[in-house]
Design an enzyme around this catalytic site. Structure first.
Site, mmCIF file in Angstrom:
data_model
loop_
_atom_site.group_PDB
_atom_site.id
_atom_site.type_symbol
_atom_site.label_atom_id
_atom_site.label_comp_id
_atom_site.label_asym_id
_atom_site.label_seq_id
_atom_site.Cartn_x
_atom_site.Cartn_y
_atom_site.Cartn_z
ATOM 1 C CB SER A 219 22.301 2.884 34.708
ATOM 2 O OG SER A 219 20.919 2.306 35.515
ATOM 3 C CE1 TYR B 161 19.910 4.225 32.624
ATOM 4 C CE2 TYR B 161 19.662 6.187 31.824
ATOM 5 C CZ TYR B 161 19.603 5.426 32.594
ATOM 6 O OH TYR B 161 20.454 5.966 34.100
HETATM 7 C C1 GCO Z 1 14.893 3.932 36.561
HETATM 8 C C2 GCO Z 1 15.532 5.653 36.706
HETATM 9 C C3 GCO Z 1 17.565 4.602 36.884
HETATM 10 C C4 GCO Z 1 18.041 5.466 37.505
HETATM 11 C C5 GCO Z 1 19.440 4.724 37.975
HETATM 12 C C6 GCO Z 1 19.233 3.694 38.026
HETATM 13 O O1 GCO Z 1 13.672 5.156 35.326
HETATM 14 O O2 GCO Z 1 14.591 2.984 36.777
HETATM 15 O O3 GCO Z 1 15.739 6.448 36.474
HETATM 16 O O4 GCO Z 1 17.451 4.278 35.336
HETATM 17 O O5 GCO Z 1 18.008 6.547 37.296
HETATM 18 O O6 GCO Z 1 20.234 4.755 36.125
HETATM 19 O O7 GCO Z 1 21.003 3.014 38.185
#
Ligand code: GCO
Length: 264
Positions: free
Chosen positions: A147, A160
């Protein structure tokens, strides 16, 4: 010679979380390149059946398996079933993932752990059991879906980012340990794409929508089909000497510090 480098005929690809979104787009690309697609999801059998029908309508050979990628026993059972019913897995795409958007100071520990479990631990679990046969056969491709948050932080996505940052390093370590078996482990780092995951922050007029269009040199959200090329490249002969690399498909986000919103 050149097209052979991207030919996946006869290969079997397991793509976790391939009933929708980026997983489906990448799996469709691999299927169009000739691979048989093992469709995975854990929400409902109906979603898996619908996805299998979608792939078949695209002329792609697809078989569905419902299992929870965070449950090691379920993963072992599914991989055994796939290997006996379809064949050995040549390509593994660890795509299944979740996100929870909460300021860190407000985030429940259980929620933090769930994000880590799905986004970081499950690629380890699935890879650990798929790689056994790849090691025996001295051949295999593993692609971890990273990501922008493998490289950058952002408000409210701390769990995340921790998971995706960890997944980048897990990719490099898998590459380190398994390259000697002719197994190439790499990652794909999507930028901001129009999917159900980003739908809440993509609505017209949402400040984040305007921010991303301005922050992305290509000045748009990505189309999930834009990921197919990187997935095919990392699944075929063309990447047989590529190890531990994260291919960022991001419209140029990581190439730039950004620009003022009033600048073209
Ligand atoms: C967020 C997005 C990101 C994208 C992706 C970017 O909330 O910033 O959901 O996380 O999904 O991962 O690379």
């Amino acid at each position: 010679m050149s097209l052979e480098l991207f030919n996946l005929n006869g290969k079997i690809a397991l793509v976790t979380g391939s009933t929708h979104g980026l997983g489906m787009a990448m799996a469709k690309g691999l299927g169009k390149a000739g691979a048989t697609i093992i469709v995975n999801g854990n929400s409902s059998q109906q979603k898996i059946d619908d996805a299998v029908n979608f792939y078949k309508a695209e002329g792609i050979n697809a078989i569905g398996y419902k299992f929870n990628v965070t449950d090691e026993a379920a993963v072992i059972e599914a991989i055994n079933a796939i290997e006996s019913e379809v064949g050995t897995i040549d390509i593994l795409v660890n795509n299944a993932g979740i996100i929870k958007r909460t300021p860190l100071e407000d985030m429940e520990v259980a929620d933090f752990k769930q994000v880590i479990d799905v986004d970081l631990v499950s690629p380890f679990i699935v890879s650990k059991h798929v790689v056994k046969d790849m090691i025996k056969r001295k051949e295999g491709k593993i692609i971890n879906i990273c990501s922008m948050m493998s490289e950058l932080g952002r408000n409210t996505v701390g769990a995340y980012a921790a998971a995706k940052g960890g997944l980048k390093m897990l990719t490099q370590n898998m590459a380190t340990e398994w390259a000697k078996h002719n197994i190439q482990v790499n990652g794909i780092g999507p930028g901001y794409f129009a999917t159900s995951q980003t739908a809440p922050i993509r609505v017209d007029g949402h400040p984040f929508n305007d921010f991303i269009v301005n922050r992305t040199p290509a000045a748009k959200w990505g189309d999930p089909d834009d990921l197919a090329g990187a997935a095919i490249f990392l699944s075929g002969k063309a990447s047989d000497f590529v190890n531990g690399h994260i291919v960022y498909v991001d419209g140029g986000i990581l190439a730039t510090i950004g620009k003022p919103s009033n600048e073209d």
